[in-house]
Design a protein around this motif. Structure first.
Motif, PDB file in Angstrom:
ATOM      1  N   ASN A  19       0.806  -1.214   0.000  1.00 37.35           N
ATOM      2  CA  ASN A  19       0.000   0.000   0.000  1.00 37.35           C
ATOM      3  C   ASN A  19       0.841   1.266   0.000  1.00 37.35           C
ATOM      4  O   ASN A  19       2.048   1.241   0.234  1.00 37.35           O
ATOM      5  CB  ASN A  19      -0.924   0.000   1.227  1.00 37.35           C
ATOM      6  N   GLU A  20       0.172   2.366  -0.234  1.00 33.54           N
ATOM      7  CA  GLU A  20       0.794   3.686  -0.220  1.00 33.54           C
ATOM      8  C   GLU A  20       1.582   3.897   1.067  1.00 33.54           C
ATOM      9  O   GLU A  20       1.080   3.682   2.171  1.00 33.54           O
ATOM     10  CB  GLU A  20      -0.288   4.769  -0.342  1.00 33.54           C
ATOM     11  N   GLY A  21       2.843   4.317   0.926  1.00 33.53           N
ATOM     12  CA  GLY A  21       3.684   4.638   2.074  1.00 33.53           C
ATOM     13  C   GLY A  21       4.404   3.456   2.686  1.00 33.53           C
ATOM     14  O   GLY A  21       5.207   3.638   3.617  1.00 33.53           O
ATOM     15  N   ASP A  22       4.176   2.243   2.184  1.00 32.99           N
ATOM     16  CA  ASP A  22       4.795   1.055   2.771  1.00 32.99           C
ATOM     17  C   ASP A  22       6.298   0.993   2.495  1.00 32.99           C
ATOM     18  O   ASP A  22       6.788   1.468   1.466  1.00 32.99           O
ATOM     19  CB  ASP A  22       4.176  -0.221   2.203  1.00 32.99           C
ATOM     20  N   MET A  23       7.002   0.360   3.422  1.00 35.51           N
ATOM     21  CA  MET A  23       8.382  -0.067   3.202  1.00 35.51           C
ATOM     22  C   MET A  23       8.329  -1.580   3.020  1.00 35.51           C
ATOM     23  O   MET A  23       7.852  -2.294   3.899  1.00 35.51           O
ATOM     24  CB  MET A  23       9.274   0.296   4.387  1.00 35.51           C
ATOM     25  N   ASP A  41      12.542  -3.425 -15.187  1.00 42.76           N
ATOM     26  CA  ASP A  41      12.232  -2.080 -14.713  1.00 42.76           C
ATOM     27  C   ASP A  41      10.730  -1.870 -14.572  1.00 42.76           C
ATOM     28  O   ASP A  41      10.275  -1.133 -13.695  1.00 42.76           O
ATOM     29  CB  ASP A  41      12.814  -1.045 -15.689  1.00 42.76           C
ATOM     30  N   THR A  42       9.954  -2.501 -15.430  1.00 43.87           N
ATOM     31  CA  THR A  42       8.496  -2.399 -15.343  1.00 43.87           C
ATOM     32  C   THR A  42       7.996  -2.976 -14.026  1.00 43.87           C
ATOM     33  O   THR A  42       7.110  -2.409 -13.374  1.00 43.87           O
ATOM     34  CB  THR A  42       7.838  -3.142 -16.517  1.00 43.87           C
ATOM     35  N   PHE A  43       8.556  -4.099 -13.635  1.00 45.91           N
ATOM     36  CA  PHE A  43       8.202  -4.744 -12.368  1.00 45.91           C
ATOM     37  C   PHE A  43       8.550  -3.830 -11.194  1.00 45.91           C
ATOM     38  O   PHE A  43       7.734  -3.621 -10.286  1.00 45.91           O
ATOM     39  CB  PHE A  43       8.969  -6.066 -12.262  1.00 45.91           C
ATOM     40  N   ILE A  44       9.745  -3.257 -11.226  1.00 48.88           N
ATOM     41  CA  ILE A  44      10.182  -2.360 -10.154  1.00 48.88           C
ATOM     42  C   ILE A  44       9.295  -1.118 -10.102  1.00 48.88           C
ATOM     43  O   ILE A  44       8.845  -0.700  -9.023  1.00 48.88           O
ATOM     44  CB  ILE A  44      11.661  -1.967 -10.360  1.00 48.88           C
ATOM     45  N   ASN A  45       9.036  -0.531 -11.245  1.00 53.94           N
ATOM     46  CA  ASN A  45       8.208   0.681 -11.282  1.00 53.94           C
ATOM     47  C   ASN A  45       6.782   0.405 -10.804  1.00 53.94           C
ATOM     48  O   ASN A  45       6.160   1.260 -10.167  1.00 53.94           O
ATOM     49  CB  ASN A  45       8.184   1.256 -12.693  1.00 53.94           C
ATOM     50  N   ALA A  46       6.277  -0.787 -11.096  1.00 55.63           N
ATOM     51  CA  ALA A  46       4.927  -1.131 -10.646  1.00 55.63           C
ATOM     52  C   ALA A  46       4.868  -1.204  -9.122  1.00 55.63           C
ATOM     53  O   ALA A  46       3.895  -0.736  -8.505  1.00 55.63           O
ATOM     54  CB  ALA A  46       4.505  -2.465 -11.256  1.00 55.63           C
ATOM     55  N   LEU A  48       6.916   0.375  -7.097  1.00 58.21           N
ATOM     56  CA  LEU A  48       7.068   1.762  -6.644  1.00 58.21           C
ATOM     57  C   LEU A  48       5.749   2.515  -6.785  1.00 58.21           C
ATOM     58  O   LEU A  48       5.408   3.347  -5.932  1.00 58.21           O
ATOM     59  CB  LEU A  48       8.173   2.459  -7.446  1.00 58.21           C
ATOM     60  N   ASP A  49       4.984   2.242  -7.832  1.00 58.38           N
ATOM     61  CA  ASP A  49       3.658   2.847  -7.978  1.00 58.38           C
ATOM     62  C   ASP A  49       2.760   2.437  -6.815  1.00 58.38           C
ATOM     63  O   ASP A  49       1.987   3.248  -6.281  1.00 58.38           O
ATOM     64  CB  ASP A  49       3.006   2.400  -9.284  1.00 58.38           C
ATOM     65  N   ALA A  50       2.845   1.156  -6.421  1.00 55.97           N
ATOM     66  CA  ALA A  50       1.983   0.645  -5.354  1.00 55.97           C
ATOM     67  C   ALA A  50       2.286   1.309  -4.015  1.00 55.97           C
ATOM     68  O   ALA A  50       1.375   1.604  -3.239  1.00 55.97           O
ATOM     69  CB  ALA A  50       2.132  -0.869  -5.235  1.00 55.97           C
ATOM     70  N   VAL A  51       3.566   1.563  -3.730  1.00 50.40           N
ATOM     71  CA  VAL A  51       3.924   2.158  -2.428  1.00 50.40           C
ATOM     72  C   VAL A  51       3.950   3.682  -2.476  1.00 50.40           C
ATOM     73  O   VAL A  51       3.974   4.337  -1.426  1.00 50.40           O
ATOM     74  CB  VAL A  51       5.280   1.617  -1.917  1.00 50.40           C
ATOM     75  N   GLY A  52       3.946   4.245  -3.676  1.00 50.47           N
ATOM     76  CA  GLY A  52       3.850   5.695  -3.812  1.00 50.47           C
ATOM     77  C   GLY A  52       5.117   6.442  -3.463  1.00 50.47           C
ATOM     78  O   GLY A  52       6.154   5.857  -3.112  1.00 50.47           O
ATOM     79  N   ASN A  53       5.032   7.761  -3.507  1.00 54.13           N
ATOM     80  CA  ASN A  53       6.198   8.618  -3.282  1.00 54.13           C
ATOM     81  C   ASN A  53       6.745   8.517  -1.858  1.00 54.13           C
ATOM     82  O   ASN A  53       7.913   8.833  -1.617  1.00 54.13           O
ATOM     83  CB  ASN A  53       5.848  10.076  -3.589  1.00 54.13           C
ATOM     84  N   ASN A  54       5.908   8.125  -0.918  1.00 51.31           N
ATOM     85  CA  ASN A  54       6.357   8.016   0.475  1.00 51.31           C
ATOM     86  C   ASN A  54       6.812   6.601   0.842  1.00 51.31           C
ATOM     87  O   ASN A  54       7.185   6.350   1.982  1.00 51.31           O
ATOM     88  CB  ASN A  54       5.237   8.446   1.423  1.00 51.31           C
TER      89      ASN A  54
END
Length: 263
Positions: A19-23, A41-46, A48-54
């Motif tokens: 979820n958003e903000g998760d580590m 990179d697509t897997f990694i970016n996906a 990163l999208d799931a956890v968001g900027n935080n």
């Protein structure tokens, strides 16, 4: 055959609880996921999208040393050394937004808001699994993607063994596990590892304990069966069981050197 795209992967990461903000500490078999659009990179970016900027994602970027034999200077650990831990950590290492710790054998790679925090101060003077402690303390999560059977268990179990003193008390001649490394001043030094992680094939034994405590979430990332757990809860279960029975995680293989001689 249709390739799995970034949006689909992001949605599937959200399903078991990324979820958003998760580590998130992730180990994955990208081959088990299926044909991914573009690249790893697509897997990694996906994710990163799931956890968001935080959020922050972390993986193991471990590198090999020499056991018994004298290590070679040309194989010295550097920030650019390839990891034996698979395609995912190596893809993360190739990114300009990644951070890597400097432990000569057990480095971690991280991307995201707290990537520097996770990897800093983890070097030749540090116990091997200290970044996992930071993930536990940050209420982070662990996820296995497509490797719940082939590479079982969470790295919290290694941290629990270390905290109980087992990694220093049980192994035979641990100082024979060594490698050279290049420090931050450019000097070549010899590193001897005194806390080897030992065999992890038995870590699937902990799954039943996780199920009993209802801490696991499951789902599919692409074609890959995946499991997720809160790191702190997994660690608490690991350390409680290992405190009761320090040989609980012997793998049962009569030819396993690290379990039979180490544990």
């Amino acid at each position: 055959m249709t390739r799995i795209n970034r949006h689909q992967l992001m949605s599937e990461f959200r399903s078991p609880g990324a979820n958003e903000g998760d580590m998130i500490l992730i180990r994955a078999s990208l081959g088990a996921v299926g044909r991914i659009e573009s690249s790893a990179d697509t897997f990694i970016n996906a994710l990163l999208d799931a956890v968001g900027n935080n959020g922050t994602i972390v993986s193991l970027a471990f590198t090999s040393g020499s056991f018994f034999r004298k290590p070679k200077v040309e194989d010295a650990f550097t920030i650019n050394k390839k990891s034996y831990a698979g395609a995912l950590p190596n893809a993360m290492l190739s990114r300009v937004d990644s951070f890597r710790s400097m432990h000569p054998m057990c480095s971690f790679v991280a991307i995201g808001k707290q990537a520097d925090l996770i990897t800093q101060d983890h070097d030749a003077n540090s116990p091997a699994y200290e970044p996992v402690r930071k993930i536990v303390e940050a209420n982070g999560k662990c996820i296995l993607v497509g490797c719940a059977r082939s590479s079982p268990g969470f790295t919290t179990t290694h941290l629990a063994e270390a905290d109980l003193g087992y990694l220093k008390k049980l192994p035979i001649l641990p100082w024979l596990n060594s490698t050279f490394y290049i420090d931050r001043d450019g000097e070549t030094k010899l590193f001897r590892r005194y806390d080897p992680g030992l065999c992890s094939k038995s870590f699937s034994k902990f799954y039943s304990l996780y199920v009993e405590e209802e801490i696991l979430s499951t789902g599919y990332i692409g074609k890959a069966y995946s499991i997720l757990a809160p790191a702190e809860k997994a660690y608490d279960i690991d350390i409680k069981k290992l405190r009761e029975d320090k040989k609980f995680n012997i793998c049962g293989n009569s030819d396993c050197r690290t379990c039979n001689a180490g544990r």
